[in-house]
Write a protein that holds these residues in place. Structure first.
Motif, mmCIF file in Angstrom:
data_model
loop_
_atom_site.group_PDB
_atom_site.id
_atom_site.type_symbol
_atom_site.label_atom_id
_atom_site.label_comp_id
_atom_site.label_asym_id
_atom_site.label_seq_id
_atom_site.Cartn_x
_atom_site.Cartn_y
_atom_site.Cartn_z
ATOM 1 N N LEU A 14 -8.537 1.076 5.883
ATOM 2 C CA LEU A 14 -8.371 1.487 4.488
ATOM 3 C C LEU A 14 -9.648 2.145 3.988
ATOM 4 O O LEU A 14 -10.679 2.110 4.654
ATOM 5 C CB LEU A 14 -8.004 0.278 3.623
ATOM 6 C CG LEU A 14 -6.790 -0.538 4.091
ATOM 7 C CD1 LEU A 14 -6.452 -1.620 3.058
ATOM 8 C CD2 LEU A 14 -5.582 0.348 4.368
ATOM 9 N N VAL A 47 -5.004 -6.066 -1.185
ATOM 10 C CA VAL A 47 -3.724 -6.095 -0.468
ATOM 11 C C VAL A 47 -2.924 -7.330 -0.870
ATOM 12 O O VAL A 47 -3.453 -8.446 -0.917
ATOM 13 C CB VAL A 47 -3.965 -6.084 1.057
ATOM 14 C CG1 VAL A 47 -2.702 -6.493 1.800
ATOM 15 C CG2 VAL A 47 -4.428 -4.714 1.502
ATOM 16 N N ASP A 77 -3.135 5.330 1.302
ATOM 17 C CA ASP A 77 -4.214 4.348 1.340
ATOM 18 C C ASP A 77 -4.740 4.134 2.758
ATOM 19 O O ASP A 77 -5.834 3.595 2.942
ATOM 20 C CB ASP A 77 -3.731 2.994 0.806
ATOM 21 C CG ASP A 77 -3.441 3.027 -0.685
ATOM 22 O OD1 ASP A 77 -4.166 3.737 -1.413
ATOM 23 O OD2 ASP A 77 -2.488 2.343 -1.114
ATOM 24 N N LEU A 134 0.830 -1.200 0.000
ATOM 25 C CA LEU A 134 0.000 0.000 0.000
ATOM 26 C C LEU A 134 0.864 1.249 0.000
ATOM 27 O O LEU A 134 2.044 1.211 0.382
ATOM 28 C CB LEU A 134 -0.891 0.017 1.248
ATOM 29 C CG LEU A 134 -1.848 -1.157 1.462
ATOM 30 C CD1 LEU A 134 -2.385 -1.134 2.891
ATOM 31 C CD2 LEU A 134 -2.987 -1.103 0.456
ATOM 32 N N ALA A 154 -10.106 -2.068 -1.426
ATOM 33 C CA ALA A 154 -8.692 -1.884 -1.106
ATOM 34 C C ALA A 154 -8.182 -3.007 -0.208
ATOM 35 O O ALA A 154 -7.038 -3.457 -0.333
ATOM 36 C CB ALA A 154 -8.483 -0.529 -0.440
#
Length: 289
Positions: A164, A173, A146, A142, A169
């Protein structure tokens, strides 16, 4: 000794977090418990023992393949369900008191295979150091931008959390095991206000992932202790409502669901109940010498 293997935090068989439970384990040494945990090779193996205090109904010791934990979520709900299935009867009907490394934890029978534990107080809270946030973000693939918020959510295992911007998102990861070696970090992100429409169960408000990052495991399927810590943090600051459902294990092909209810006068300590389903999948005996 009696042996159980249960599936915790999912109503779909083989889609939750498996746990091995060894009953009546007072005769085992710590070395033997550790060896059995390495052999089962599950994220945790729980050993049911005679309590050391009259306030508890039983005692549990929790081992990963590499270490002992003072507390964990699915090794709280799973052993309680297995203890009841083996004929255990709590002093107070409907409520069981478990003794573990962090002290006493109350577990409630919700019926139909659902169990709740009262989230314990955090041992460490508050924001992370900025340098630590940047390092963890990099290790998770990230950017620092983020990360919306961050905190320690340690109720025993030593966990921290990054909030996040959204569930997408979280699912994107891609952690670097070498960069995160030794960390216990989780990420959480909200779904849109209409909830997760792909879920077949209750509306899911957040997606969660947790990375214990050890030689045995990079990502945990469903992490009850982390959800308990998240609930203390995110319901406490108003980020999440008092009642919500979280999903975990999606990337691993699991269907873990954790229900949170905060602001409950009948939940000792934090006032938060953490609820999950427990399915009994294996019953038998284990011969330890």
């Amino acid at each position: 000794m009696r042996f159980s293997q249960v599936d915790v935090f999912s109503r779909v068989p083989f889609r939750g977090n498996p746990l091995a439970v060894v009953h009546d384990a007072d005769g085992l040494s710590e070395t033997e418990m550790a060896a059995i945990a390495r052999w089962t090779n599950l994220s945790e193996t729980a050993f049911l023992l005679t309590p050391t205090t009259e306030a508890a109904d039983y005692r549990v010791r929790i081992f990963t393949p590499g270490a002992e934990l003072p507390f964990a979520g699915h090794p709280t709900l799973g052993p309680c369900a297995a203890w009841h299935s083996a004929g255990g009867r709590p002093r107070v009907p409907g409520r069981t008191v478990q003794e573990c490394g962090i002290g006493l934890v109350t577990v409630r029978d919700e019926g139909a295979g659902d169990w709740s534990f009262a989230a314990p107080e955090l041992l460490r809270s508050g924001p992370l150091e900025e340098s630590e946030v940047a390092r963890l973000a990099t290790g998770l693939g990230l950017s620092r931008d983020d990360v919306v918020d961050h905190a320690w959510v340690d109720n025993g295992p030593g966990s921290c959390a990054l909030l996040l911007r959204d569930a997408e998102a979280v699912l994107a990861v891609r952690p670097d095991m070498r960069a995160l070696d030794g960390d216990r970090v989780g990420v959480v992100g909200p779904y849109p206000t209409h909830g997760d429409l792909a879920s077949q169960g209750p509306r899911v408000e957040v997606e969660v992932r947790f990375f214990p990052v050890s030689a045995e495991m990079l990502e945990d399927p469903v992490t009850g202790s982390f959800h308990a810590g998240l609930a203390v943090w995110l319901t406490g600051n108003g980020t999440l409502p008092p009642r919500y459902t979280a999903r975990q294990g999606t990337v691993l092909g699991r269907e873990g669901h954790v229900e949170i209810a905060a602001g409950c006068d009948d939940a000792p300590g934090t006032g938060i109940w953490v609820t999950g389903h427990v399915a009994h999948l294996v019953e038998g005996e284990i011969h330890a010498g």
